[in-house]
Design an enzyme around this catalytic site. Structure first.
Site, mmCIF file in Angstrom:
data_model
loop_
_atom_site.group_PDB
_atom_site.id
_atom_site.type_symbol
_atom_site.label_atom_id
_atom_site.label_comp_id
_atom_site.label_asym_id
_atom_site.label_seq_id
_atom_site.Cartn_x
_atom_site.Cartn_y
_atom_site.Cartn_z
ATOM 1 N N GLN A 51 -7.598 0.068 4.229
ATOM 2 C CA GLN A 51 -8.198 -0.632 5.286
ATOM 3 C C GLN A 51 -9.816 -0.806 5.064
ATOM 4 O OE1 GLN A 51 -7.137 -1.371 8.315
ATOM 5 N NE2 GLN A 51 -5.174 -0.724 8.214
ATOM 6 N N THR A 56 10.779 -7.243 -12.128
ATOM 7 C CA THR A 56 10.017 -8.542 -12.106
ATOM 8 C C THR A 56 8.870 -8.709 -11.168
ATOM 9 O OG1 THR A 56 11.864 -9.644 -12.950
ATOM 10 C CG2 THR A 56 10.267 -11.052 -12.227
ATOM 11 N N CYS A 82 2.287 1.256 11.203
ATOM 12 C CA CYS A 82 3.433 1.711 10.241
ATOM 13 C C CYS A 82 4.338 2.627 10.444
ATOM 14 C CB CYS A 82 2.798 1.539 8.784
ATOM 15 S SG CYS A 82 1.708 0.410 8.269
ATOM 16 N N GLY A 136 1.010 -1.183 0.012
ATOM 17 C CA GLY A 136 0.069 0.178 0.014
ATOM 18 C C GLY A 136 0.754 1.255 0.170
ATOM 19 N N THR A 137 1.906 1.133 0.599
ATOM 20 C CA THR A 137 2.791 2.394 0.707
ATOM 21 C C THR A 137 3.120 2.815 -0.806
ATOM 22 O OG1 THR A 137 3.516 2.288 3.158
ATOM 23 C CG2 THR A 137 4.993 3.358 1.738
ATOM 24 N N SER A 188 -3.938 -2.989 -0.398
ATOM 25 C CA SER A 188 -2.835 -3.951 0.108
ATOM 26 C C SER A 188 -3.228 -5.443 0.447
ATOM 27 C CB SER A 188 -2.296 -3.390 1.294
ATOM 28 O OG SER A 188 -1.192 -4.066 1.959
ATOM 29 N N ALA A 189 -2.518 -6.317 0.009
ATOM 30 C CA ALA A 189 -2.689 -7.769 0.317
ATOM 31 C C ALA A 189 -2.772 -8.261 1.628
ATOM 32 C CB ALA A 189 -1.514 -8.544 -0.684
ATOM 33 N N HIS A 190 -1.797 -7.768 2.494
ATOM 34 C CA HIS A 190 -1.801 -8.210 3.821
ATOM 35 C C HIS A 190 -2.863 -7.872 4.676
ATOM 36 C CE1 HIS A 190 0.300 -5.215 6.522
ATOM 37 N NE2 HIS A 190 0.436 -4.637 5.084
ATOM 38 N N ASN A 247 -7.417 4.220 9.441
ATOM 39 C CA ASN A 247 -6.813 2.881 9.745
ATOM 40 C C ASN A 247 -6.936 2.799 11.365
ATOM 41 O OD1 ASN A 247 -4.984 5.322 9.176
ATOM 42 N ND2 ASN A 247 -3.490 3.878 10.032
#
Length: 396
Positions: A186, A244, A330, A87-88, A206-208, A158
């Site tokens: 979020q 990549t 973060c 996300g950052t 963001s994935a996590h 968040n």
């Protein structure tokens, strides 16, 4: 001596997984089994997604499949999804696309927006006591700009979970010729998102935060807008982001996005959050629940008791085997007064005592009860120490 890494047969104590109750889902979420399975499959294969042979095409298929899943999560179009390292990076890439436009952000944005915004001399829109962006003030700042601006406002905060009036902001901004970016990190997987309904030009996720791996994110475009890469390389991601692709992490991202889009547990989790807040209020101690009068994410409660600092509370609750946080995770592990709570107009003492409980699909009523029990012990311990101190002062 070579460092020994953990294996299934040998797990050094440094790598041991702690036991207890995890209630810090806004910081990161557990990896979904489907994401782990996808990643495990990719990690047992070989192939660069930019290669034209069969191995490369197989890797490309993983990336393309994930791109479609991430697009579905926000009701977007797959060709307009650019994968990043998180996300950052996605937020920074969005701000990089403003091409010299004046920047307007809200006071409660994540540091990955606020820091580059400060460097760019951005104007900052204030928020109200309930944590919502003041749309009239934002419109005023847009009118002050010498030319059409670039606006960045998050979809859900968040720390407080307060959902922002992004669609209204986008309408106001577009009427003044502005471009709009929305940090939806979020909100994804917790409320429904449709990029077209929001009316934004750039959206980040963001994935996590949704049960995918750390190290993957995405910038989603509302239309085929120019994105100037600041990571230069071989022209990957349609020339928007060089390097990549992290195929395993992207595959896990896609699997998590497919599950998160269903919003299966939102109502149950909201019920847990509400029960937790009711039990906190029942202690009869000073209590501020931030943003309670606004629309919030179903999983998030941010509150202050006013009796102890956030750092003290987080450590005490951690010793009871429960993970919660103070503000954003973060910030290099530092506990500092919340800039979000300060921006809402609360004093430094209140901002410095705010903690966040954020829930997810693995949490239960038993977890809430365990937290409330720990909270009660912490408060009683503080009361005893205060009584002893008062007694000593009386004797003196």
């Amino acid at each position: 001596m070579a460092r020994r890494w953990p294996t299934q047969l040998q797990r050094p104590s440094k790598f041991a997984m702690p036991s207890g109750v995890y209630m810090d889902w806004n910081a990161t979420s557990p990896l979904r089994p489907s994401a782990l399975a996808a990643m495990s499959s990719v990690l047992q294969e070989v192939g660069n997604p930019s290669s034209v042979h069969a191995f490369g095409r197989r890797a490309r298929a993983w990336v393309d499949h994930a791109r479609e899943a991430v697009a579905r999560l926000v009701a977007g179009r797959a060709p307009l999804v650019t994968f990043t390292s998180g996300g950052t990076e996605a937020n920074n890439l969005a701000l990089h696309a403003r091409q010299g436009r004046p920047l307007v952000v809200s006071a409660i944005e994540h540091e990955s927006v606020l820091r580059p915004a400060r460097l760019a001399g951005a104007q900052v829109a204030r928020v109200g006591r309930n944590g919502e962006v003041d749309v009239a003030h934002l419109a005023f700042l847009l009118d002050k700009a010498e030319r059409p601006a670039f606006v960045s406002v998050m979809l859900a905060n968040n720390e407080t979970g307060v959902i922002q009036p992004v669609a209204e902001i986008a309408r106001v901004a577009k009427a003044k010729g502005a471009l709009v970016h929305c940090d939806a990190v979020q909100a994804a997987g917790r409320i429904g998102i449709a990029i077209e309904e929001l009316g934004v030009d750039y959206l980040t996720i963001s994935a996590h935060k949704i049960g995918g791996p750390q190290g993957a994110g995405a910038l989603v475009l509302g239309a085929d807008l120019p994105v100037e890469p600041f990571v230069q390389g071989g022209g990957q991601e349609r020339n928007r982001r060089g390097g990549t692709e992290n195929v395993a992490a992207i595959a896990g991202f896609g699997a998590a996005a497919d599950e998160a889009a269903r919003l299966d547990d939102a109502n149950r989790i909201a019920g847990l959050r509400d029960a937790l807040e009711e039990k906190l209020a029942a202690f009869g101690l000073p209590l501020t629940i931030f943003g309670r009068g606004a629309k919030r994410l179903p999983n998030t409660s941010c509150f202050a008791s006013g009796t102890k600092t956030a750092e003290t509370l987080v450590m005490a609750i951690d010793l009871a085997g429960i993970a919660v946080s103070a503000g954003s995770a973060c910030s290099s592990g530092k506990v500092r007064p919340s800039h979000v709570i300060s921006a809402m107009g609360f004093d430094a003492a209140t901002a410095g005592s705010a903690i966040r409980v954020s829930l997810g699909w693995q949490n239960s009523q038993q977890d809430v009860d365990q937290f409330i029990a720990a909270w009660g012990r912490v408060q009683r311990a503080g009361a005893v120490r205060n009584d002893v101190a008062d007694a000593r002062m009386s004797v003196a």
